[in-house]
Design an enzyme around this catalytic site. Sequence first.
Site, PDB file in Angstrom:
ATOM      1  N   ASP A   8     -31.329  31.300  54.288  1.00  0.00           N
ATOM      2  CA  ASP A   8     -29.582  31.774  54.575  1.00  0.00           C
ATOM      3  C   ASP A   8     -28.576  30.787  53.764  1.00  0.00           C
ATOM      4  O   ASP A   8     -27.742  31.655  53.481  1.00  0.00           O
ATOM      5  CB  ASP A   8     -29.514  32.079  56.021  1.00  0.00           C
ATOM      6  CG  ASP A   8     -29.931  33.433  56.836  1.00  0.00           C
ATOM      7  OD1 ASP A   8     -30.577  34.456  56.010  1.00  0.00           O
ATOM      8  OD2 ASP A   8     -30.556  32.793  57.992  1.00  0.00           O
ATOM      9  N   ASP A  10     -28.885  32.011  59.908  1.00  0.00           N
ATOM     10  CA  ASP A  10     -29.196  30.456  60.730  1.00  0.00           C
ATOM     11  C   ASP A  10     -30.447  29.769  60.331  1.00  0.00           C
ATOM     12  O   ASP A  10     -30.571  28.548  60.846  1.00  0.00           O
ATOM     13  CB  ASP A  10     -29.284  30.292  62.210  1.00  0.00           C
ATOM     14  CG  ASP A  10     -30.822  31.666  62.750  1.00  0.00           C
ATOM     15  OD1 ASP A  10     -30.856  32.280  61.899  1.00  0.00           O
ATOM     16  OD2 ASP A  10     -31.149  30.999  63.853  1.00  0.00           O
ATOM     17  N   ASP A  49     -27.438  38.053  58.877  1.00  0.00           N
ATOM     18  CA  ASP A  49     -29.660  37.769  59.065  1.00  0.00           C
ATOM     19  C   ASP A  49     -29.342  39.080  60.081  1.00  0.00           C
ATOM     20  O   ASP A  49     -28.714  38.765  61.105  1.00  0.00           O
ATOM     21  CB  ASP A  49     -29.946  36.676  58.505  1.00  0.00           C
ATOM     22  CG  ASP A  49     -31.697  36.620  59.210  1.00  0.00           C
ATOM     23  OD1 ASP A  49     -31.906  37.676  58.433  1.00  0.00           O
ATOM     24  OD2 ASP A  49     -31.614  36.032  59.800  1.00  0.00           O
TER      25      ASP A  49
END
Length: 779
Positions: free
Chosen positions: A670, A666, A467
């Site tokens: 996700d 995080d 990400d």
Amino acid sequence: MRDRTTTLTSAEKETATDPVCGMTVTLNAGKPNHVHNDETYHFCSQKCHDRFVADPFFYLSGGHKKHQKSQPKATQYTCPMHPEIIRDQPGDCPKCGMALEPMGAPGADDGPNPELIDFTRRFWVSTALALPLLVLTMGEMVGLPFDSWIGARLSTWIQLALATPVVLWAAIPFFKRGWSSIINRSPNMWTLIMLGVAAAYAFSLVATLVPGSFPSSFRTAAGIVPVYFEAAAVIIALVFLGQVLELRAREQTGSAIKALLDLAPKTARRINSDGSEYDVPLENILEGDKLRIRPGDSVPVDGVVLEGHSAVDESMISGEPVPVEKSEGDKLTGGTLNGTGTLIMKAELVGADTMLSKIVEMVASAQRSRAPIQGLADKVAAWFVPSVVVVAILSFLIWAVFGPSPAMIHAIVAAVSVLIIACPCALGLATPMSIMTATGRGATAGVLIRDAEALERFASVDVLVVDKTGTLTEGRPKLTDVIALQTGEDDALLTIAAALEKGSEHPLAEAIVSGAEARGLKIPPAGDFNAVTGKGVEGTVEGRSVALGNRAMMEEKNLDPGDFEKRAADLQQEGKTVMYVARDNAVAGIVAVADPVKETTEEAIRALHELGIKIIMATGDNERTAKAVASRLGIDDVRADVLPADKKALIEELRETGHRIAMAGDGVNDAPALAAADVGIAMGTGADVAVESAGITLVKGDLTGIVRARKLAVGTLRNIKENLFFAFAYNGAGIPIAAGILYPFTGTLLSPMIAAAAMSLSSVSVISNALRLRTIKLN
């Protein structure tokens, strides 16, 4: 001075209430008491007295009643070699007979393993009796013919006296394990040890008590039936040596956990509501307590800085050597070490809820887990032991039928040697020792392994999906550019923007306000405030109409950005978010905000490429911003404007093409992708749900932790393969030699004692190789 007794009746004057446990205490009965602030308090026991003296405020304020101690779960016990075995009571493993060990994290003050104490005692007794046996039987080789001096018959009885305590007392745990393996139909190393030792001792016992019952094929040229008491005793002593070394090594693998536990101080300095402060036991700290952290102190619990400024060493739990500056509003983690400043903090997480406690529990759990590669060792062991027994029987028969005189003696020696040298203890140790050592080493480097399977899988990962926000970047936008129409008016332009955004909770607004405050600007109030969805905000500042927004907002107001449009496009190419500022119906300038890339990201990506990993960035950000960040960092592929479900679909798409995928993230969004990946990697600074969905957690949320995790995973898998090779190669070469394949060339058979020494040496080699992981370089 007042006495804390009741005053309702004369009877009640004879009693008082213990302020710690609440029990009624009879006065003048020799019970302890303590004077605090001119009042006398009475206690039911010295233990309650000592607790009160250590922290009077805690009990007088009722803190102990608020103290919601989570009820500890009843301790369960598991086998160190078979973690699938879990029992509510201590005992022996039904598969291998080993003593079950308590599950969970060890206590910081836990003593040595009781099994280690017992085995050490049995080892010394066995050694003390086996050494004279060796001297008695092997003395002739060094010029000490004891048999000639005292007579062969007396020598045999002395050997029986020395060997019997070793076999019938010291070796009891081994026989119990061996018998358990037979009863439970799970043959293992103890099966072979039991058969080998029992065969050597039983044969020798019969030969001593009734030597005339043996035919000539059992006798030497001198007509004597040889005995092997020294072989049985020395085998036991050598096996105990291997077991003691293994148990000590197992304790060393837990040294990382104990080092983490030692980080938490035993006391904390609490600032009480009445202004007093003193050191109190750590378990008395409650959520919301105000604590003083003096220079050089360890931070006692997780919390936030209320006052002060200092640098805190977080290296033990993050792996990062550089101290982190802390001031008002910054988070503190229990177990980290304060520098030279003084901090006052508010406790937020205490007891089992602290990060340190969770790390310890995760490491302890990972050390008990089994890697898939261990399945290979299990499959081999399932047929290996029965095969060894068959080989031992065949060796016995072949030597008995075809061997030279005395054939039966040669047959017994060969069979016992095969049983002893083939003990698969090294095979059983190969994987668990490496996993235990590696997970402890990872914890000290800020890499938390949920289970051994995640570690093994990560060694073969070839694609890393990351990400952007919070993983590659800081996750907190910052003001980067202020460009005004008139030179020297940057601060005035920023003041307008900050005045409009001050009431907003949007991250971009917070970045603008924080940027203005950092420059020391005084932000005036805004009037007539109006938010235009998807475009920006407008209002009045100091009597002038102002607006802040994107290009669409400027077009709606029929304002021409002029030269600012090109400047804005350049900034957007760099991945920044640009907002136009208008004043009195004219564009006065632009401000730009960006989520800065973490300082360590670029270097980490370069290192991951060198480790053979392709990196794909999957982000919900727009394509222009995503590509700008990817271009700067050298990322291999970009997927922008993706939803959480899209990230999960991306991972499934990559898997269909044969890739092994790790996902690092995080946020809550996700979590689905982390769970879908072969290995999920949670940045420890993120959401709890992300951590729960991951196989690996990085205490410090940046990509350098992934580099460390990859090196650890590759090193661990290589170490396991080396151990398995040692075990397989050793057994593959040892069994034929023990069976007598070298006899035609050397004229001698391998002694069962030498076989036992070789067996123990193979275990030591595996243990030593696994412990090398404690020093593996990860940075």
